[in-house]
Design a protein around this motif. Structure first.
Motif, short mmCIF file in Angstrom:
data_model
loop_
_atom_site.label_atom_id
_atom_site.label_comp_id
_atom_site.label_asym_id
_atom_site.label_seq_id
_atom_site.Cartn_x
_atom_site.Cartn_y
_atom_site.Cartn_z
N PRO A 134 -14.78 6.75 -64.23
CA PRO A 134 -14.61 5.97 -62.18
C PRO A 134 -15.37 4.69 -62.10
O PRO A 134 -14.26 4.10 -61.53
CB PRO A 134 -14.58 7.19 -61.49
N ASP A 135 -16.68 4.65 -62.81
CA ASP A 135 -16.78 3.53 -62.43
C ASP A 135 -17.71 3.51 -62.89
O ASP A 135 -18.16 4.13 -64.23
CB ASP A 135 -17.32 3.92 -60.50
N ASN A 163 -16.98 4.28 -53.32
CA ASN A 163 -16.09 3.79 -53.67
C ASN A 163 -14.42 3.31 -53.12
O ASN A 163 -14.29 1.66 -53.27
CB ASN A 163 -15.96 4.37 -55.12
N GLY A 185 -19.42 10.88 -56.04
CA GLY A 185 -18.03 10.95 -55.85
C GLY A 185 -17.22 12.10 -55.83
O GLY A 185 -15.84 12.10 -55.91
N TYR A 241 -26.04 3.41 -59.73
CA TYR A 241 -26.60 5.13 -59.49
C TYR A 241 -28.21 4.11 -60.02
O TYR A 241 -28.64 5.59 -60.01
CB TYR A 241 -26.15 5.37 -60.98
N THR A 259 -6.73 11.41 -58.17
CA THR A 259 -6.54 11.26 -59.55
C THR A 259 -5.73 12.18 -59.96
O THR A 259 -4.77 10.99 -60.95
CB THR A 259 -7.79 10.85 -60.54
N GLY A 285 -12.99 14.73 -56.85
CA GLY A 285 -13.43 14.13 -55.46
C GLY A 285 -12.20 15.03 -54.43
O GLY A 285 -11.87 15.80 -54.16
N THR A 286 -11.69 13.61 -53.85
CA THR A 286 -10.18 13.47 -53.57
C THR A 286 -9.18 14.88 -54.40
O THR A 286 -8.19 15.32 -53.47
CB THR A 286 -9.92 12.87 -53.15
N CYS A 287 -8.82 14.29 -55.42
CA CYS A 287 -8.29 14.76 -55.72
C CYS A 287 -6.97 14.18 -56.23
O CYS A 287 -6.17 14.63 -57.21
CB CYS A 287 -7.63 16.57 -56.40
N LYS A 334 -10.71 3.67 -57.69
CA LYS A 334 -10.50 4.87 -56.21
C LYS A 334 -10.15 2.55 -55.69
O LYS A 334 -9.13 2.44 -54.47
CB LYS A 334 -11.41 4.11 -54.67
N SER A 393 -20.23 10.33 -62.93
CA SER A 393 -19.39 11.25 -62.97
C SER A 393 -18.51 10.99 -63.95
O SER A 393 -17.67 11.49 -64.35
CB SER A 393 -18.21 10.65 -61.37
C1 PLP Z 1 -17.45 7.63 -58.88
C2 PLP Z 1 -16.39 8.32 -58.59
N1 PLP Z 1 -15.67 9.52 -59.52
C3 PLP Z 1 -14.84 10.02 -59.60
C4 PLP Z 1 -14.02 10.28 -58.58
C5 PLP Z 1 -13.07 11.85 -57.83
O1 PLP Z 1 -11.63 10.91 -58.38
P1 PLP Z 1 -10.82 11.66 -57.22
O2 PLP Z 1 -11.12 11.70 -55.37
O3 PLP Z 1 -9.24 10.81 -57.55
O4 PLP Z 1 -10.69 12.81 -57.33
C6 PLP Z 1 -14.59 9.50 -57.39
C7 PLP Z 1 -13.82 9.29 -55.49
O5 PLP Z 1 -14.65 9.26 -55.19
C8 PLP Z 1 -15.79 8.32 -57.11
O6 PLP Z 1 -15.96 8.18 -56.28
#
Ligand code: PLP
Length: 442
Positions: free
Chosen positions: A296-297, A80, A224, A302, A194, A190-192, A51, A271
């Motif tokens: 993603p992280d 994030n 997320g 966690y 990516t 998540g937000t999509c 993010k 995730s």
């Molecule tokens: C840990 C984690 N994984 C996956 C995603 C999903 O990514 P995106 O929001 O680009 O779809 C997020 C988004 O907040 C996230 O924080």
């Protein structure tokens, strides 16, 4: 800028680009040998997650349009984006308020406060629910709308600068890192931002690249990401641009997350486990794929969720009290063996029992068994289990049962040691079952 030396005048110079990509690392042990699957390790971003890309790009875009620190930023987040934005806000002189769901990991809330954000906790789903009238998103929108001279909401859930961040960085990085040979791109949803931004870039370069989105089941516990129901009302979700959507269960995601950490020595968060599990489903028996999966992280935010999902890692303080008369060491061993993969609750067992979908093995002495047992249970006392287990069916899952759910753990461990794959012990045993009002037979 010379990225080979890695000497920087400002942390912001570390933000990723084609010249300074986050690493791609080939997975060796959690994927079939013939597969080429590369994880893109997004915790190598300067503030620790994928993010950071969108926090930087959304703020850059807003500043270009005239936003100055005279206004405060307000941004709903599952953590994030808030963390990346808090650091960007500090660097650029903005104040930040982050409405978050109460349900997000404590680690993220505390970190956000530590970084200087004003965190407002709101009852909401794990990833803020776009259709909730009083959730984190609606709250942020309300504040931004009611006082637009004071507040600015970048709104990662609807902002095209989110997609653009990935179109301008993640996509070109992957294209260059794979010398244009990438065949599959996989991201959790998540937000999509990516999937949509990276997918668009890669498909422009090669329309044959398969773009695959992975989402959790409804009621999941993976921070997320959004379930398919929430995705339907996600502005940046463009399923017509993706080749497939794959659903992954909580257990599949957390199991693979554990394996990534232990077997690959990759410190992937939940995730990432979800995304890889989806990638493996989507790839099926594909042999010639070169797949890139976004991780993603990392795992470090966690701990509290890991304790929920794997109680055996919670440490002694979390353990149930030792039952009177039981050896504390034995009690600790039994407790350590108890987790959602090795035990199940009566509620979960009930449909399996009524539909005869599992073999029930009552490991108590015959006398106790005859006084009342679960319908359909066969009696194999613990001491006889090793010699008589060979006759048990291998095609159905096995549930071990005793009085209170302790001896049945030993039975479960023994059967697993003998090669039975799907064995779980009934928590609470026959007594707990009866206390719930479920039927026994004699
Ligand atoms: C840990 C984690 N994984 C996956 C995603 C999903 O990514 P995106 O929001 O680009 O779809 C997020 C988004 O907040 C996230 O924080």
């Amino acid at each position: 800028m010379d990225h080979t030396l890695r000497v920087y005048e400002s942390i912001l110079e570390l933000l990723p680009s084609e010249e300074n990509p986050t690493p791609l690392v080939r997975l060796q042990k959690t994927v079939p040998e013939q597969f080429r699957v590369y994880a893109k390790l997004e915790w190598y971003n300067p503030f620790g997650a994928v993010k950071d890309r969108i926090a930087a790009n959304m703020l850059r875009d807003a500043e270009r349009r005239g936003l100055t620190p005279l206004k405060r930023l307000i941004e709903p987040t599952s953590g994030n984006t808030g963390i990346g934005l808090a650091m960007m806000a500090n660097a650029r002189g903005f104040a930040l308020r982050t409405p978050v769901s109460q349900a997000i990991p404590q680690e993220k809330k505390t970190t956000l406060r530590f970084l200087g954000s004003d965190v407002v906790e709101i009852p909401d789903s794990l990833c803020p629910d776009p259709s909730s009238p009083d959730g984190a998103i609606a709250t942020a929108k309300g504040i931004a709308r009611s006082n637009p001279d004071q507040w600015h909401m970048l709104n990662q859930y609807e902002n095209d600068a989110n997609i653009e961040a990935h179109y301008r960085t993640t996509g070109p990085e992957i294209w260059r890192q794979t010398a244009g040979r990438v065949t599959h791109f996989i991201a959790a949803l998540g937000t999509c931002g990516t999937i949509t931004g990276t997918g668009r870039f890669l498909k422009e370069r090669n329309p044959d690249v398969k773009v695959i989105g992975v989402h959790p089941q409804e009621g999941h516990e993976i921070p997320g990401v959004r379930s398919i129901k929430q995705l339907q009302v996600t502005k940046l979700f463009h399923p017509e641009e993706y080749d497939a959507l794959v659903e992954v269960s909580n257990d599949e995601a957390y199991d693979l997350c554990l394996r990534l950490n232990r077997e690959e020595s990759v410190i992937a968060g939940p995730s990432s486990g979800l995304a890889l599990a989806g990638a493996l489903k989507a790839l099926g028996t594909e042999r010639d794929a070169l797949a890139v999966v976004i991780f993603p992280d990392n795992i470090f935010k966690y701990a509290s969720f890991l304790e929920k999902h794997f109680p055996q890692f919670a440490g002694a303080a979390q353990h149930a009290p030792v039952p009177a008369g039981q050896d504390p060491l034995l009690a600790a061993m039994l407790q350590a063996a108890r987790n959602p993969h090795t035990t199940l609750e009566a509620e979960e067992a009930l449909p399996l029992v009524t539909q005869q979908a599992a073999a029930l093995v009552d490991v108590r002495p015959a006398q106790q068994y005859l006084q009342g047992h679960l319908p359909g249970a066969v009696n194999i006392p613990l001491l006889e289990l090793s010699s008589r287990a060979a006759r048990l069916p291998r095609e159905r899952p096995v549930i071990t049962v005793c009085n209170r759910g302790n001896a049945s753990i030993s039975g479960m461990l023994l059967l697993r040691a003998m090669g039975f794959q799907e064995v779980r012990s009934l928590n609470g045993g026959t007594i707990g079952w009866r206390e719930k009002g479920y039927p026994l037979e004699r």
